[in-house]
Design an enzyme around this catalytic site. Structure first.
Site, short mmCIF file in Angstrom:
data_model
loop_
_atom_site.label_atom_id
_atom_site.label_comp_id
_atom_site.label_asym_id
_atom_site.label_seq_id
_atom_site.Cartn_x
_atom_site.Cartn_y
_atom_site.Cartn_z
N ALA A 21 12.85 -7.97 -3.41
CA ALA A 21 11.57 -8.58 -3.67
C ALA A 21 11.54 -10.11 -2.60
O ALA A 21 10.16 -10.68 -2.57
CB ALA A 21 11.50 -9.50 -4.82
N THR A 70 8.04 -12.31 -1.22
CA THR A 70 8.41 -13.78 -1.14
C THR A 70 7.02 -14.88 0.46
O THR A 70 7.12 -15.41 -0.31
CB THR A 70 9.75 -14.09 -1.33
OG1 THR A 70 10.06 -13.94 0.42
CG2 THR A 70 9.98 -13.70 -2.04
N ASP A 73 4.36 -5.27 -7.13
CA ASP A 73 3.21 -5.68 -6.42
C ASP A 73 2.33 -5.08 -5.59
O ASP A 73 1.17 -5.47 -5.26
CB ASP A 73 3.13 -6.81 -6.11
CG ASP A 73 4.40 -6.59 -4.47
OD1 ASP A 73 4.07 -5.75 -3.60
OD2 ASP A 73 5.44 -7.47 -4.93
N HIS A 101 9.71 1.42 -9.09
CA HIS A 101 9.57 0.41 -10.51
C HIS A 101 8.30 0.79 -10.81
O HIS A 101 7.72 -0.09 -11.77
CB HIS A 101 10.27 -0.34 -10.17
CG HIS A 101 11.58 -0.17 -10.08
ND1 HIS A 101 12.64 -1.58 -9.17
CD2 HIS A 101 12.41 -0.10 -10.97
CE1 HIS A 101 13.55 -1.13 -9.42
NE2 HIS A 101 14.06 -0.43 -10.37
N CYS A 130 -3.81 2.72 -21.53
CA CYS A 130 -3.28 2.98 -22.63
C CYS A 130 -2.68 3.58 -23.58
O CYS A 130 -2.87 4.66 -23.00
CB CYS A 130 -4.85 2.75 -23.72
SG CYS A 130 -5.04 2.35 -25.45
N CYS A 165 -9.87 1.70 -27.69
CA CYS A 165 -10.11 1.92 -29.03
C CYS A 165 -9.07 1.40 -29.94
O CYS A 165 -8.71 2.52 -31.21
CB CYS A 165 -8.94 3.71 -28.57
SG CYS A 165 -7.14 3.46 -27.64
#
Length: 239
Positions: free
Chosen positions: A23, A27, A101, A116, A124, A144
């Site tokens: 992460a 940032t 991201d 990830h 869906c 749907c």
């Protein structure tokens, strides 16, 4: 010669580099991390539940309300993403990222394992059809009647064998493994380092030290400064 300069020189001389990113890489692009004082988990009880398969199944409205906060479609790749992409011009570069991201892909990196998954791949759960993420941000209901979800790995969900295989292959390929912007405590991501070549070097560029077995070079500080210096050296080396 400073540690930063020595690390940059070794990266420039390497043939194959694999970056393991977290992460802290995003940032600087304005995307909050998870666990810092200003992270998205701050002030929440059991925040992991909100990103769990159980929450998605039992309380889909609560899951949807939380997950929408993770989208930052206007965020742009920063100098860290850009430098990693720039290295591809002269090196074999892999990225294995915890981030969801998609900024490594947007920066142009071609050998990326989004460990990830990605918020920007949405499908869906009923019919399996993929839809634009903008549709999901408008409603989590598909035409749907099924519920939409992003293609990310939630708590309680497993990783596909293909993802694990690609990530391991990326680490095995490296002369130097660079760990950037992560506490490196989440399994199985942190276990990937066990697959490095015996003689491969490990560099850590991070705000805080991380604990690893074996020899490593740790540069504690702002990763942006390091990657700006690396980017400049790359440009100077170009004809």
């Amino acid at each position: 010669m400073t540690k930063e300069t020595a690390m940059i020189e070794q990266l420039l001389q390497a043939k194959s580099i694999t970056f393991l990113t977290g992460a802290g890489v995003s940032t600087p692009s304005g995307i909050p991390d998870y666990r810092s004082l200003h992270g998205i988990y701050q002030g929440l009880d059991q925040p992991e539940y909100l990103l769990s398969a159980t929450c998605l199944k039992r309380e889909p409205e609560k899951f949807y309300s939380f997950i929408k906060q993770l989208y930052h479609p206007d965020a742009l790749p920063n100098v860290i993403h850009q430098t990693i992409h720039e290295l591809e011009k002269t090196h074999n570069v892999w990225v294995v990222s915890q981030n969801i991201d998609g900024l490594h892909d947007r920066a142009g990196s071609t050998q990326v394992v989004n460990f990830h998954g990605s918020l920007y791949h949405v499908y869906c759960q009923s019919c399996g059809k993929e839809v634009p993420y903008a549709d999901y941000l408008a409603s989590d209901r598909h035409l749907c009647g099924g519920r939409l979800r992003p293609a990310i790995v939630l708590y309680e969900e497993g990783f596909t064998p293909q993802t694990i295989k690609e990530a391991v292959r990326a680490v095995e390929a490296a002369d130097i493994v660079v760990i950037v912007g992560t506490t490196f405590q989440v399994h199985p991501f942190c276990d990937l380092i066990e697959y490095k070549q015996k003689n491969a070097q490990v560099f850590v560029v991070n705000q805080t030290p991380i604990h690893l077995r074996g020899q490593k070079e740790q540069l504690i500080g702002n990763a942006v400064d390091f990657f700006q210096a690396l980017y400049q050296k790359l440009k100077e080396a170009q004809p």
